[in-house]
Write a protein that holds these residues in place. Structure first.
Motif, PDB file in Angstrom:
ATOM      1  N   VAL A  17     -51.954 -45.537  -2.819  1.00  0.00           N
ATOM      2  CA  VAL A  17     -52.173 -46.890  -2.773  1.00  0.00           C
ATOM      3  C   VAL A  17     -51.082 -47.498  -1.500  1.00  0.00           C
ATOM      4  CG1 VAL A  17     -51.286 -49.140  -3.695  1.00  0.00           C
ATOM      5  CG2 VAL A  17     -52.723 -47.753  -5.155  1.00  0.00           C
ATOM      6  N   LEU A  18     -50.026 -46.805  -1.480  1.00  0.00           N
ATOM      7  CA  LEU A  18     -49.228 -47.139  -0.145  1.00  0.00           C
ATOM      8  C   LEU A  18     -49.831 -46.821   1.165  1.00  0.00           C
ATOM      9  CD1 LEU A  18     -45.548 -46.170  -1.510  1.00  0.00           C
ATOM     10  CD2 LEU A  18     -46.381 -48.338  -1.134  1.00  0.00           C
ATOM     11  N   GLY A  19     -50.644 -45.754   0.964  1.00  0.00           N
ATOM     12  CA  GLY A  19     -51.091 -45.196   2.355  1.00  0.00           C
ATOM     13  C   GLY A  19     -52.315 -46.257   2.795  1.00  0.00           C
ATOM     14  N   SER A  20     -53.077 -46.792   1.545  1.00  0.00           N
ATOM     15  CA  SER A  20     -54.116 -47.602   1.988  1.00  0.00           C
ATOM     16  C   SER A  20     -53.579 -49.031   2.192  1.00  0.00           C
ATOM     17  CB  SER A  20     -55.014 -47.648   0.663  1.00  0.00           C
ATOM     18  OG  SER A  20     -55.510 -46.363   0.209  1.00  0.00           O
ATOM     19  N   MET A  21     -52.603 -49.574   1.783  1.00  0.00           N
ATOM     20  CA  MET A  21     -51.884 -50.686   2.144  1.00  0.00           C
ATOM     21  C   MET A  21     -51.466 -50.831   3.564  1.00  0.00           C
ATOM     22  SD  MET A  21     -49.888 -51.963  -1.252  1.00  0.00           S
ATOM     23  CE  MET A  21     -49.308 -53.507  -0.361  1.00  0.00           C
ATOM     24  N   PHE A  22     -50.813 -49.649   4.051  1.00  0.00           N
ATOM     25  CA  PHE A  22     -50.328 -49.690   5.463  1.00  0.00           C
ATOM     26  C   PHE A  22     -51.537 -49.598   6.319  1.00  0.00           C
ATOM     27  CE2 PHE A  22     -46.351 -48.768   3.721  1.00  0.00           C
ATOM     28  CZ  PHE A  22     -45.430 -49.044   4.750  1.00  0.00           C
ATOM     29  N   TYR A  23     -52.617 -48.871   5.862  1.00  0.00           N
ATOM     30  CA  TYR A  23     -54.027 -49.082   6.541  1.00  0.00           C
ATOM     31  C   TYR A  23     -54.493 -50.192   7.020  1.00  0.00           C
ATOM     32  CZ  TYR A  23     -58.937 -48.343   7.495  1.00  0.00           C
ATOM     33  OH  TYR A  23     -59.907 -48.453   8.260  1.00  0.00           O
ATOM     34  N   LEU A  24     -54.494 -51.133   5.849  1.00  0.00           N
ATOM     35  CA  LEU A  24     -55.045 -52.386   5.868  1.00  0.00           C
ATOM     36  C   LEU A  24     -53.955 -53.409   6.685  1.00  0.00           C
ATOM     37  CD1 LEU A  24     -56.349 -52.741   2.361  1.00  0.00           C
ATOM     38  CD2 LEU A  24     -57.826 -52.434   4.594  1.00  0.00           C
ATOM     39  N   SER A  25     -52.675 -53.356   6.489  1.00  0.00           N
ATOM     40  CA  SER A  25     -51.465 -54.236   6.814  1.00  0.00           C
ATOM     41  C   SER A  25     -50.441 -53.747   6.828  1.00  0.00           C
ATOM     42  CB  SER A  25     -51.679 -55.641   6.452  1.00  0.00           C
ATOM     43  OG  SER A  25     -50.855 -56.506   6.712  1.00  0.00           O
ATOM     44  N   TRP A  26     -49.801 -53.227   7.914  1.00  0.00           N
ATOM     45  CA  TRP A  26     -48.312 -52.552   7.651  1.00  0.00           C
ATOM     46  C   TRP A  26     -47.248 -53.649   7.625  1.00  0.00           C
ATOM     47  CZ3 TRP A  26     -44.547 -54.632  11.040  1.00  0.00           C
ATOM     48  CH2 TRP A  26     -45.031 -55.270  11.999  1.00  0.00           C
ATOM     49  N   LEU A  27     -47.798 -55.142   8.008  1.00  0.00           N
ATOM     50  CA  LEU A  27     -46.440 -56.086   7.694  1.00  0.00           C
ATOM     51  C   LEU A  27     -46.475 -56.457   6.194  1.00  0.00           C
ATOM     52  CD1 LEU A  27     -44.512 -58.238   8.754  1.00  0.00           C
ATOM     53  CD2 LEU A  27     -46.572 -59.650   9.157  1.00  0.00           C
ATOM     54  N   VAL A  28     -47.723 -56.527   5.519  1.00  0.00           N
ATOM     55  CA  VAL A  28     -47.701 -57.010   4.052  1.00  0.00           C
ATOM     56  C   VAL A  28     -47.143 -55.819   3.475  1.00  0.00           C
ATOM     57  CG1 VAL A  28     -48.955 -57.446   2.283  1.00  0.00           C
ATOM     58  CG2 VAL A  28     -49.687 -58.513   4.542  1.00  0.00           C
ATOM     59  N   SER A  29     -47.495 -54.758   3.635  1.00  0.00           N
ATOM     60  CA  SER A  29     -46.804 -53.399   3.246  1.00  0.00           C
ATOM     61  C   SER A  29     -45.561 -53.287   3.225  1.00  0.00           C
ATOM     62  CB  SER A  29     -47.475 -52.167   3.819  1.00  0.00           C
ATOM     63  OG  SER A  29     -49.007 -52.336   3.357  1.00  0.00           O
ATOM     64  N   LEU A  30     -44.707 -53.564   4.404  1.00  0.00           N
ATOM     65  CA  LEU A  30     -43.370 -53.557   4.427  1.00  0.00           C
ATOM     66  C   LEU A  30     -42.697 -54.591   3.380  1.00  0.00           C
ATOM     67  CD1 LEU A  30     -42.779 -53.051   8.401  1.00  0.00           C
ATOM     68  CD2 LEU A  30     -42.219 -51.508   6.470  1.00  0.00           C
ATOM     69  N   VAL A  31     -43.417 -55.814   3.386  1.00  0.00           N
ATOM     70  CA  VAL A  31     -42.803 -56.755   2.498  1.00  0.00           C
ATOM     71  C   VAL A  31     -42.708 -56.415   0.999  1.00  0.00           C
ATOM     72  CG1 VAL A  31     -43.105 -58.904   1.392  1.00  0.00           C
ATOM     73  CG2 VAL A  31     -43.395 -58.740   3.992  1.00  0.00           C
ATOM     74  N   ALA A  32     -43.901 -55.644   0.703  1.00  0.00           N
ATOM     75  CA  ALA A  32     -43.797 -55.149  -0.616  1.00  0.00           C
ATOM     76  C   ALA A  32     -42.865 -53.891  -0.882  1.00  0.00           C
ATOM     77  CB  ALA A  32     -45.324 -54.504  -0.865  1.00  0.00           C
ATOM     78  N   LEU A  33     -42.691 -53.119   0.118  1.00  0.00           N
ATOM     79  CA  LEU A  33     -41.805 -52.076   0.207  1.00  0.00           C
ATOM     80  C   LEU A  33     -40.207 -52.409   0.016  1.00  0.00           C
ATOM     81  CD1 LEU A  33     -43.396 -49.123   2.050  1.00  0.00           C
ATOM     82  CD2 LEU A  33     -43.214 -49.339  -0.114  1.00  0.00           C
ATOM     83  N   VAL A  34     -39.998 -53.586   0.763  1.00  0.00           N
ATOM     84  CA  VAL A  34     -38.732 -54.055   0.681  1.00  0.00           C
ATOM     85  C   VAL A  34     -38.324 -54.390  -0.676  1.00  0.00           C
ATOM     86  CG1 VAL A  34     -37.025 -56.190   1.302  1.00  0.00           C
ATOM     87  CG2 VAL A  34     -38.512 -55.052   3.180  1.00  0.00           C
ATOM     88  N   ILE A  35     -39.083 -54.838  -1.479  1.00  0.00           N
ATOM     89  CA  ILE A  35     -38.610 -55.288  -2.848  1.00  0.00           C
ATOM     90  C   ILE A  35     -38.859 -53.978  -3.769  1.00  0.00           C
ATOM     91  CG2 ILE A  35     -39.278 -56.655  -5.008  1.00  0.00           C
ATOM     92  CD1 ILE A  35     -38.551 -58.290  -2.334  1.00  0.00           C
ATOM     93  N   LEU A  36     -39.206 -52.791  -3.187  1.00  0.00           N
ATOM     94  CA  LEU A  36     -39.333 -51.588  -4.100  1.00  0.00           C
ATOM     95  C   LEU A  36     -38.169 -50.946  -4.802  1.00  0.00           C
ATOM     96  CD1 LEU A  36     -41.505 -49.548  -5.292  1.00  0.00           C
ATOM     97  CD2 LEU A  36     -41.089 -48.276  -3.173  1.00  0.00           C
ATOM     98  N   PRO A  37     -37.098 -50.963  -4.110  1.00  0.00           N
ATOM     99  CA  PRO A  37     -35.648 -50.282  -4.590  1.00  0.00           C
ATOM    100  C   PRO A  37     -35.292 -51.226  -5.553  1.00  0.00           C
ATOM    101  CG  PRO A  37     -35.568 -50.552  -2.061  1.00  0.00           C
ATOM    102  CD  PRO A  37     -36.743 -51.317  -2.423  1.00  0.00           C
TER     103      PRO A  37
END
Length: 690
Positions: free
Chosen positions: A173-193
């Motif tokens: 899922v993470l790979g697919s999200m970065f493929y579609l939009s790295w910006l939106v994926s980064l926002v999601a990953l910031v909250i991950l911890p």
């Protein structure tokens, strides 16, 4: 002294977890041992991983296909693409359902296989424990360890295996999200911890409460087991204690309830927090992604795909975080089982052990005690504090107990009857336990046919030695199955012949179901005499060359005792016999009588020799007959030995509950039971005293 003596600290309650077995930490190497149990199921594990990877690919591909349906099929009004992709999505959904079913099947095979291995190994290991283990351990706690803990480990392991798909899904899922939009994926990953913090905070507390919950459930199970067997239920009713028992059970159930509530709140807390965070982040993604759609950065289908992938991202994260609680529960369950498996049995068989001669190979072997001393093992050697309701502190559990037997030596001749007599608690039963190797001597040796019992195989020893105790145990099963326990596959004729020899067949044949009558819990549907005679029939079916009788007629009425005595003549014929005698009149014909006192053998000889010596045996014999005469249960004047027993009673005083009892030979026979025309008087306070 018996092995179960001693008590100390109580297991701490819910309010005091710091001083409890529940506060134990997981021992090092627990995870490695768990993986070792999964190794035999490696084939199923590989197939499970492959199925999980395929399932994860389908989970990720579906949002990407939805993107094409919207961007190409709907927005561009391409009905062909819309139809084809829709059919593909439906087909993938069907395939995904089949893959999940296959995953569940393989996951179940692995978890059930591991639990099967654990349960069988634990049961076999417990059977190898010495008798002292069972005298100290609460049965309910032991059953909980082999049942509840194994089930808990199985359930948690199944859940953990089912979470494999979450790991693969997360990566894809993470790979697919970065493929579609790295910006939106980064926002999601910031909250991950932030998602990892709740699991880390509550994980350790979950471990402690999981262990405490298991321990309290085991204690509650022990209470149920003790109160709901026949003996416990009868005791409660006879002493009028049902209300107190209900109150005690309610108190223990209340502790379980409190711990259960805390555990449930902690286990759900992680899921609740993460679900909240997921909702917040989803709102942010829709806000940011919606703005990007408006700006023309990407199309609506991409936003929908990102939202769907986001749901598939936080779903596995939430599951993996909740799995942390399952993992702690599994680790505690496995750790409690490993704790039991690590308790080494004291009675083991040497690698080069040899077989004793089969019971039907020639004459019965002799038994030799050579300088035998014995003390019961330390509590730390034979049991676990977590299996005892009242466990000694660690330092006291390591202390040695006093000697029960001290430097005793004797030989029980081949095919002869050796009787052990003496006051209670002087080591008679302990000596017989050494013959059947329920314990090993602390010093010296016990030999059968010249072979040290520590050098012979346990199977051959069990075939050679047969034991009937004063409280014969019968399983809650048919009489037939209880008898066949001694010889599986015995024929109907062999069962009937053994029952006839044990003087019990007339009773069994009169029952509506005969041999198929259920004996009841511990044989409580039968009288004491019937149970003893069934135990003798079981012994006769086993046909050992050595027979040990531990007060087999101690608690029988006169009629039952007479029937058992007749059965014993058959059971002991041609066999080497060691008999603990409660009623000394039953062993007058013994070839050898050993008088135990204070852990040693004080006298030895025949009945006549010991009476003539006027020592402890004569004192015990005269005292017992005086008691029988007072109760009207002494031998009749025409019975063998009656004349000789009447003489000493005329002068032998006996302490009775009512005070001092003495015989006045000059008084008339008042019909009160004193033979020979005398009168028994009591002097002192108590019932019957005047």
């Amino acid at each position: 002294m018996f092995a179960g003596q001693g008590s100390g600290i109580m297991l701490a309650t819910y309010d005091d977890p710091g001083n409890s077995t529940a506060s134990q930490r997981l021992r090092p190497g627990t995870l490695r041992r768990i993986l070792a149990y999964a190794k035999p199921h490696s084939r199923e594990s590989v197939l499970l991983v492959l199925l999980t990877v395929l399932d994860s690919l389908i989970i990720v591909s579906t949002p990407l296909l939805l993107k094409e349906i919207i961007d190409v099929g709907i927005l561009e009004k391409n009905t062909t693409v819309l139809t084809v992709i829709s059919l593909v999505v439906a087909g993938l959904a069907l395939l995904d359902a089949g893959l999940q079913l296959a995953q569940s099947w393989y996951s179940g095979r692995i978890s059930q296989g591991v639990s099967y291995d654990l349960r069988v190994q634990a049961f076999t290991h417990v059977q190898r424990q010495p008798l002292a283990f069972f005298t100290r351990t609460q049965t309910g706690s032991l059953v909980s360890r082999l049942n509840t803990d194994v089930v808990g480990a199985q359930h948690a392991l199944g859940t953990l295996l089912g979470s494999l798909s979450s790991v693969f899904t997360l990566v894809l899922v993470l790979g697919s999200m970065f493929y579609l939009s790295w910006l939106v994926s980064l926002v999601a990953l910031v909250i991950l911890p932030v998602f990892m913090i709740p699991g880390a905070l509550v994980g350790r507390r979950l471990t402690r409460y999981s262990r405490e919950q298991m321990q309290m459930n085991a204690e509650m199970g022990a209470t149920i087991g003790e109160r709901f067997n026949v003996a416990g239920a009868m005791l409660s009713k006879l002493f009028g204690r049902p209300r107190e028992e209900a109150r005690l059970f309610a108190e223990r159930a209340e502790k379980v309830r409190k711990v259960g509530i805390t555990w449930m709140v902690l286990s759900r807390l992680t899921v609740i927090i993460m679900t909240l965070l997921a909702a917040v982040v989803t709102a942010l993604v829709y806000g940011l992604g919606g703005a990007m759609v408006v700006d023309g950065t990407f199309q609506v289908g991409t936003l929908v795909a990102l939202a769907a992938l986001l749901a598939r991202l936080y779903g596995p994260i939430t599951q993996l975080s909740s799995i942390q609680g399952e993992a702690h529960t599994a680790m505690v369950s496995f750790d409690r089982i490993f704790e039991l498996l690590d308790l080494k049995p004291l009675i083991t068989e040497r690698e080069n052990a040899t077989d004793l001669p089969a019971p039907d190979d020639g004459a019965a072997p002799e038994i030799t005690f050579d300088g035998v001393s014995f003390r019961y093992p330390k509590a730390s050697e034979v049991s676990l504090a977590s299996l005892e309701s009242n466990a000694l502190p660690a330092d006291e559990r390591a202390q040695e107990s006093p000697e029960v037997l001290r430097d005793i030596s004797f030989t029980a001749p081949s095919g002869k009857l050796t009787a052990l007599v003496g006051p209670s608690g002087v080591g008679k039963t302990t000596a017989t336990h050494l013959v059947s190797r329920l314990y090993d001597p602390s010093a010296g040796s016990v030999r059968i046919a010249g072979q040290d019992l520590r050098d012979v195989t346990l199977d051959s020893l069990r075939r050679t030695v047969g034991v009937v105790s004063q409280d014969a145990h019968l399983f809650h099963d048919t009489i037939r199955n209880n008898l066949e326990y001694a010889r599986p596959g015995a024929t109907e004729e062999e069962l009937i012949e053994a029952c006839r020899a044990a003087q019990i067949w007339d009773t069994i044949s009169a029952l509506p179901s005969g041999l198929d009558t259920v004996a009841g819990d511990r044989g409580y549907r039968l009288s004491g005499g019937e149970k003893q005679r069934l135990a003798l029939a079981r012994l006769l079916l086993k046909a050992p060359s050595i027979v040990v009788l531990d007060e087999a007629t101690a608690h029988l009425d006169s009629e039952s005792e007479a029937a058992v005595q007749r059965a014993l003549k058959t059971a002991l014929r041609g066999r080497t016999s060691v008999v603990i005698a409660h009623r000394l009149s039953t062993i007058r014909e013994a070839d050898q009588i050993l008088v135990f006192d204070e852990g040693g053998i004080r006298e030895r000889g025949t009945h006549e020799e010991l009476l003539a010596a006027g020592g402890l045996y004569a004192e015990l014999y005269h005292t017992q007959f005086a008691r029988q005469a007072v109760n009207g249960s002494g031998p009749a004047p025409d019975e063998p030995g009656a004349a000789e027993e009447r003489r000493p009673q005329e002068t032998a005083p006996q302490m009775m509950p009512g005070g001092m009892v003495f015989f006045d030979g000059s008084g008339p026979d008042d019909g009160g039971g004193a033979p020979g025309g005398g009168v028994w008087h009591t002097n002192g306070p108590g019932p019957g005293g005047r």
